[in-house]
Structure formats: structure tokens, C-alpha cells
Scaffold this motif. Structure first.
Motif, PDB file in Angstrom:
ATOM      1  N   GLN A 122      10.041 102.145  56.109  1.00 25.45           N
ATOM      2  CA  GLN A 122       9.028 102.969  56.778  1.00 25.45           C
ATOM      3  C   GLN A 122       8.860 102.608  58.258  1.00 25.45           C
ATOM      4  O   GLN A 122       8.286 103.388  59.028  1.00 25.45           O
ATOM      5  CB  GLN A 122       7.678 102.874  56.049  1.00 25.45           C
ATOM      6  CG  GLN A 122       6.975 101.523  56.155  1.00 25.45           C
ATOM      7  CD  GLN A 122       7.407 100.536  55.075  1.00 25.45           C
ATOM      8  OE1 GLN A 122       8.521 100.578  54.550  1.00 25.45           O
ATOM      9  NE2 GLN A 122       6.502  99.610  54.743  1.00 25.45           N
ATOM     10  N   TYR A 123       9.387 101.450  58.663  1.00 23.91           N
ATOM     11  CA  TYR A 123       9.252 101.018  60.056  1.00 23.91           C
ATOM     12  C   TYR A 123      10.378 101.544  60.945  1.00 23.91           C
ATOM     13  O   TYR A 123      10.425 101.237  62.132  1.00 23.91           O
ATOM     14  CB  TYR A 123       9.152  99.487  60.138  1.00 23.91           C
ATOM     15  CG  TYR A 123       7.850  99.002  59.556  1.00 23.91           C
ATOM     16  CD1 TYR A 123       6.668  99.061  60.289  1.00 23.91           C
ATOM     17  CD2 TYR A 123       7.779  98.534  58.246  1.00 23.91           C
ATOM     18  CE1 TYR A 123       5.470  98.651  59.745  1.00 23.91           C
ATOM     19  CE2 TYR A 123       6.574  98.118  57.696  1.00 23.91           C
ATOM     20  CZ  TYR A 123       5.427  98.180  58.448  1.00 23.91           C
ATOM     21  OH  TYR A 123       4.225  97.780  57.908  1.00 23.91           O
ATOM     22  N   HIS A 176      12.364 105.269  61.915  1.00 18.00           N
ATOM     23  CA  HIS A 176      12.194 106.716  61.777  1.00 18.00           C
ATOM     24  C   HIS A 176      13.117 107.436  62.748  1.00 18.00           C
ATOM     25  O   HIS A 176      13.038 107.236  63.955  1.00 18.00           O
ATOM     26  CB  HIS A 176      10.733 107.090  62.060  1.00 18.00           C
ATOM     27  CG  HIS A 176      10.451 108.541  61.923  1.00 18.00           C
ATOM     28  ND1 HIS A 176      10.464 109.197  60.711  1.00 18.00           N
ATOM     29  CD2 HIS A 176      10.163 109.478  62.856  1.00 18.00           C
ATOM     30  CE1 HIS A 176      10.180 110.474  60.899  1.00 18.00           C
ATOM     31  NE2 HIS A 176       9.999 110.673  62.187  1.00 18.00           N
ATOM     32  N   ASN A 205       9.643 102.965  64.203  1.00 12.91           N
ATOM     33  CA  ASN A 205       8.370 103.665  64.036  1.00 12.91           C
ATOM     34  C   ASN A 205       7.349 102.797  64.780  1.00 12.91           C
ATOM     35  O   ASN A 205       6.680 101.945  64.205  1.00 12.91           O
ATOM     36  CB  ASN A 205       8.026 103.798  62.553  1.00 12.91           C
ATOM     37  CG  ASN A 205       6.759 104.590  62.325  1.00 12.91           C
ATOM     38  OD1 ASN A 205       5.887 104.669  63.188  1.00 12.91           O
ATOM     39  ND2 ASN A 205       6.651 105.182  61.145  1.00 12.91           N
ATOM     40  N   PRO A 241       4.334 103.146  66.382  1.00 18.82           N
ATOM     41  CA  PRO A 241       2.904 103.016  66.063  1.00 18.82           C
ATOM     42  C   PRO A 241       2.660 102.167  64.813  1.00 18.82           C
ATOM     43  O   PRO A 241       1.773 101.299  64.803  1.00 18.82           O
ATOM     44  CB  PRO A 241       2.452 104.463  65.854  1.00 18.82           C
ATOM     45  CG  PRO A 241       3.430 105.287  66.624  1.00 18.82           C
ATOM     46  CD  PRO A 241       4.739 104.551  66.511  1.00 18.82           C
ATOM     47  N   LEU A 242       3.462 102.397  63.769  1.00 10.21           N
ATOM     48  CA  LEU A 242       3.296 101.640  62.528  1.00 10.21           C
ATOM     49  C   LEU A 242       3.646 100.161  62.737  1.00 10.21           C
ATOM     50  O   LEU A 242       2.920  99.266  62.294  1.00 10.21           O
ATOM     51  CB  LEU A 242       4.175 102.251  61.429  1.00 10.21           C
ATOM     52  CG  LEU A 242       3.918 101.768  60.009  1.00 10.21           C
ATOM     53  CD1 LEU A 242       2.489 102.080  59.583  1.00 10.21           C
ATOM     54  CD2 LEU A 242       4.910 102.433  59.049  1.00 10.21           C
ATOM     55  N   LEU A 243       4.747  99.921  63.457  1.00  7.24           N
ATOM     56  CA  LEU A 243       5.179  98.552  63.717  1.00  7.24           C
ATOM     57  C   LEU A 243       4.160  97.818  64.592  1.00  7.24           C
ATOM     58  O   LEU A 243       3.849  96.656  64.342  1.00  7.24           O
ATOM     59  CB  LEU A 243       6.557  98.580  64.392  1.00  7.24           C
ATOM     60  CG  LEU A 243       7.433  97.345  64.302  1.00  7.24           C
ATOM     61  CD1 LEU A 243       7.565  96.833  62.874  1.00  7.24           C
ATOM     62  CD2 LEU A 243       8.801  97.636  64.885  1.00  7.24           C
ATOM     63  N   SER A 244       3.608  98.506  65.594  1.00 10.27           N
ATOM     64  CA  SER A 244       2.605  97.879  66.463  1.00 10.27           C
ATOM     65  C   SER A 244       1.381  97.454  65.678  1.00 10.27           C
ATOM     66  O   SER A 244       0.852  96.357  65.884  1.00 10.27           O
ATOM     67  CB  SER A 244       2.186  98.843  67.582  1.00 10.27           C
ATOM     68  OG  SER A 244       3.245  99.030  68.480  1.00 10.27           O
ATOM     69  N   SER A 245       0.921  98.322  64.791  1.00 11.99           N
ATOM     70  CA  SER A 245      -0.274  97.970  64.016  1.00 11.99           C
ATOM     71  C   SER A 245      -0.012  96.750  63.138  1.00 11.99           C
ATOM     72  O   SER A 245      -0.893  95.921  62.915  1.00 11.99           O
ATOM     73  CB  SER A 245      -0.764  99.157  63.183  1.00 11.99           C
ATOM     74  OG  SER A 245       0.183  99.499  62.200  1.00 11.99           O
ATOM     75  N   LEU A 246       1.218  96.604  62.675  1.00 15.72           N
ATOM     76  CA  LEU A 246       1.578  95.443  61.855  1.00 15.72           C
ATOM     77  C   LEU A 246       1.655  94.171  62.695  1.00 15.72           C
ATOM     78  O   LEU A 246       1.008  93.170  62.391  1.00 15.72           O
ATOM     79  CB  LEU A 246       2.934  95.683  61.165  1.00 15.72           C
ATOM     80  CG  LEU A 246       3.498  94.496  60.380  1.00 15.72           C
ATOM     81  CD1 LEU A 246       2.677  94.240  59.126  1.00 15.72           C
ATOM     82  CD2 LEU A 246       4.965  94.733  60.047  1.00 15.72           C
TER      83      LEU A 246
END
Length: 198
Positions: free
Chosen positions: A59-60, A62, A67, A69-74
């Protein structure tokens, strides 16, 4: 890199105005190697995408890119995940910056690296410029630029070395209080003091 080329490190806390100083350096004829830009390029390689998918999950990745935004939040909420991502990306960024540095063939090359001190790259620099600005000004700039919440900006700022420590380690500190003419004067004085020329 030929023996005459010297490295000028450029860094600063998030929202301090490092990109503005990089533009001013380019306008003065310096070769500026942007670590973030190079990181974006190397992050699109098949090897990096495969390693990220393997380390963090598919999911990281794309459509041929991270990805972000998703990776940054993680990674901004979990330091160990940030370290794992850095271990994948940073060696490739350093190798590419060294390759471009060799190609530049100039007396000074600027390495624009947001996490210069955090990555231990300060030891490889001949001089270091730190760009700084008051915290509230930095937070407002990043909120306006990136559409992030105040909390998100503060979390990113907290993930970096404190500005005071960066200032202490710098060869020169430029205070970016929003006055471009003042920033230019500070930069020109710093370059003269360091004997740096393009």
C-alpha cells in the motif's frame, strides 16, 4: 569530485527558507544539488519501490512511485520506520549526489540537505550555512505551502535536530525574517567570509 572542489552544506529547519537561499545561490552561479529532489528521483526506481513494498507493505507504493502521504504519516509518527525508510533511500541519494558533484567541475558545490546534521553529512562539508527563522513564522509558511495542520508541521519539526543545535554547528547562520534584501546581504557576506565562489 576533483581535488579542488569544496562542499558547501545548506540546511535549516522546516519552513526556514532554505529553498529561497538555494535559489539565490543558483542565481549567483553555484551548482546546487538538492537532496530532496534527488530522493524523489531515486525513490521511483524499481529497486527502491520493491524494497519499500517489502519493508512496509504494497500500500506504500502506488503507480510507479511512493504513496507519499501514507508513507509520511507512518514515518513521522514512528521513528524506527523513518530509520528503515532512510536506510533504503539515503545511500542511493548520497551516491547520486556524489556522481553529480563529479560532473559539476566547479570550485564549490552546494549540497542542499534538509537532514544534513541528522544524517552525519556535516563531517563531509567544508562549510555549512544554516537558514533559520522564528518557529511561528516557519510553522505558518509550511501550513500555507503544504496545506498541513499546525500539529503536523510541529511533528515534522520535532523529528529534526533542534534549530538551536543546528545554529551552534553552522559555519554561518542566515536569519530569514521575511526580508529578502536582508537575506541576500547576509548570504553575500557569508560567501565572502568563507571564500566561496561559483
Amino acid at each position: 569530485m576533483n581535488m579542488m572542489t569544496r562542499r558547501l552544506g545548506l540546511t535549516g529547519s522546516i519552513g526556514a527558507g532554505k529553498s529561497t537561499v538555494a535559489r539565490l545561490l543558483r542565481a549567483r552561479g553555484f551548482t546546487v544539488l538538492d537532496a530532496d529532489e534527488i530522493a524523489r528521483e531515486v525513490s521511483r526506481s524499481h529497486e527502491v519501490l520493491a524494497e519499500v513494498a517489502s519493508a512496509f507493505g504494497p500500500q506504500y507504493v502506488h503507480e510507479g512511485d511512493l504513496n507519499r502521504p501514507l508513507l509520511s504519516s507512518l514515518v513521522f509518527s514512528q521513528p524506527e520506520q523513518r530509520a528503515a525508510l532512510n536506510a533504503i533511500v539515503h545511500p542511493r541519494v548520497r551516491a547520486e549526489m556524489e556522481r553529480r558533484e563529479r560532473e559539476a567541475g566547479t570550485s564549490w558545490v552546494v549540497q542542499d540537505v534538509p537532514l544534513l546534521f541528522e544524517g552525519g553529512l556535516d563531517a563531509r562539508m567544508d562549510a555549512i550555512i544554516v537558514v533559520d527563522a522564528p518557529l511561528e513564522a516557519r510553522v505558518a509558511r509550511v501550513m500555507a505551502r503544504d496545506g498541513l495542520s499546525r500539529e503536523a508541521v510541529l511533528a515534522r519539526d520535532a523529528a529534526q535536530m533542534p534549530a538551536e543545535e543546528k545554529r551552534r554547528r553552522a559555519s554561518c547562520v542566515l536569519v530569514n525574517d521575511g526580508d529578502l534584501a536582508s537575506l541576500e546581504r547576509q548570504l553575500d557576506a557569508a560567501l565572502t567570509a568563507m571564500g566561496a565562489s561559483s
